[in-house]
Design a protein around this motif. Sequence first.
Motif, mmCIF file in Angstrom:
data_model
loop_
_atom_site.group_PDB
_atom_site.id
_atom_site.type_symbol
_atom_site.label_atom_id
_atom_site.label_comp_id
_atom_site.label_asym_id
_atom_site.label_seq_id
_atom_site.Cartn_x
_atom_site.Cartn_y
_atom_site.Cartn_z
ATOM 1 N N VAL A 107 69.362 -42.391 24.870
ATOM 2 C CA VAL A 107 70.206 -42.401 23.670
ATOM 3 C C VAL A 107 71.681 -42.327 24.052
ATOM 4 N N VAL A 108 72.011 -41.452 24.997
ATOM 5 C CA VAL A 108 73.406 -41.306 25.422
ATOM 6 C C VAL A 108 73.927 -42.604 26.027
ATOM 7 N N VAL A 109 73.139 -43.223 26.911
ATOM 8 C CA VAL A 109 73.562 -44.486 27.522
ATOM 9 C C VAL A 109 73.745 -45.561 26.448
ATOM 10 N N GLY A 110 72.832 -45.604 25.504
ATOM 11 C CA GLY A 110 72.940 -46.582 24.425
ATOM 12 C C GLY A 110 74.181 -46.381 23.574
ATOM 13 N N LEU A 111 74.491 -45.125 23.250
ATOM 14 C CA LEU A 111 75.676 -44.832 22.439
ATOM 15 C C LEU A 111 76.962 -45.182 23.189
ATOM 16 N N VAL A 112 77.014 -44.838 24.473
ATOM 17 C CA VAL A 112 78.206 -45.162 25.267
ATOM 18 C C VAL A 112 78.398 -46.674 25.338
ATOM 19 N N ALA A 113 77.319 -47.413 25.551
ATOM 20 C CA ALA A 113 77.413 -48.871 25.605
ATOM 21 C C ALA A 113 77.887 -49.432 24.266
ATOM 22 N N TRP A 114 77.351 -48.923 23.175
ATOM 23 C CA TRP A 114 77.745 -49.391 21.845
ATOM 24 C C TRP A 114 79.217 -49.105 21.563
ATOM 25 N N LEU A 115 79.679 -47.914 21.941
ATOM 26 C CA LEU A 115 81.084 -47.563 21.736
ATOM 27 C C LEU A 115 82.006 -48.446 22.565
ATOM 28 N N ALA A 136 76.862 -53.751 28.094
ATOM 29 C CA ALA A 136 75.762 -54.499 27.481
ATOM 30 C C ALA A 136 74.642 -54.736 28.481
ATOM 31 N N ASN A 137 75.016 -55.054 29.724
ATOM 32 C CA ASN A 137 73.998 -55.257 30.767
ATOM 33 C C ASN A 137 73.254 -53.964 31.076
ATOM 34 N N ALA A 141 69.287 -53.196 30.566
ATOM 35 C CA ALA A 141 68.447 -52.657 31.632
ATOM 36 C C ALA A 141 67.726 -51.394 31.175
ATOM 37 N N VAL A 142 68.427 -50.539 30.429
ATOM 38 C CA VAL A 142 67.817 -49.309 29.929
ATOM 39 C C VAL A 142 66.705 -49.638 28.930
ATOM 40 N N ALA A 143 66.965 -50.600 28.045
ATOM 41 C CA ALA A 143 65.953 -50.986 27.064
ATOM 42 C C ALA A 143 64.723 -51.577 27.744
#
Length: 229
Positions: A107-115, A136-137, A141-143
Motif C-alpha cells: 500500500v505504501v509503495v502504491g501510494l508513493v507511486a501515485w503521488l 509507475a514501473n 512490479a509490485v502489482a
Amino acid sequence: MTEPVTDDDGERSLWQALRRAGEALVDDVWPFFAVSAAWLALAMLGLLLGRLHVGLSASLLLLLPLTWGLGRMAAVTVRYRRARFRDLAAGATVRWWAKVALALAQVVVGLVAWLNIELALATGRTALVLAAVASANVALAVAASAVTIWPLLLDPSRDGRAVRELLWLGVAVLVLRPARVLATLAVGVVFAAVSLQTVVAALLLVPLGVLLAAHVVLPIADAVETPPP
C-alpha cells in the motif's frame, strides 16, 4: 483434512486457468458468493465512512482478513477441489503479521507511486516526469509480484514453509513466467473495472479474479519446485 488432489496437467495457460477458476466458482458458488457479498458490503461501508471523515477510511483495512480468506478458499480449490467457510478463517489467521507487513508495504509503495505520478502531471517538470515513470514501473512490479506472492502465502500445502522462501518463490514465478503473470494482472484489472459498474458483476468477478490468480500461479510454482527429471 482432505487429501490433496494431484494435478496431472502441470502448468496452465491463461485460458485453462480461467476455465478451471470458473468451474471452481460454479462448484462452490455459495461460499464464494457469500464472502464476496460481505467483502463488497464492507468496501462500500468503508468508502461511505471515508466520505464522512478521511480518518474513517482506515476502516477499509478490515477488508484484508476477508481478502486473505477469499484467497485461501481459492487456493484450496487448486489443492482440494472444494472450498468451505472454515477456509476463510484459516486464510485470515495463518501468517497474520507477515501478511499485514506485506500488505502495508504494498500500500505504501502504491501510494508513493501515485503521488509521484500526480505531482509530475501537475508540474510537468522533466525530473518529476522521470520519477513518475520510474514510480509507475515500480508500481507495476509490485502489482505483478502481488499476483504471484499472495496465492503462495495462502496455499494450504505451503503452510509450513518460511515466508522468505515463499517470497523468493513468488519472485521466481514472476521472472520465469512474466507474460502469463502480467496477462493475469491485466485480466484482474479488467475484472475490477467491470466490477465498479455494477454490484452483480462484482459479486462474480471479485472471487473469479482471486481464483484465476491461484489457478495460474500455484501450478507454475509447483513446476518450478519440482522440475521434470
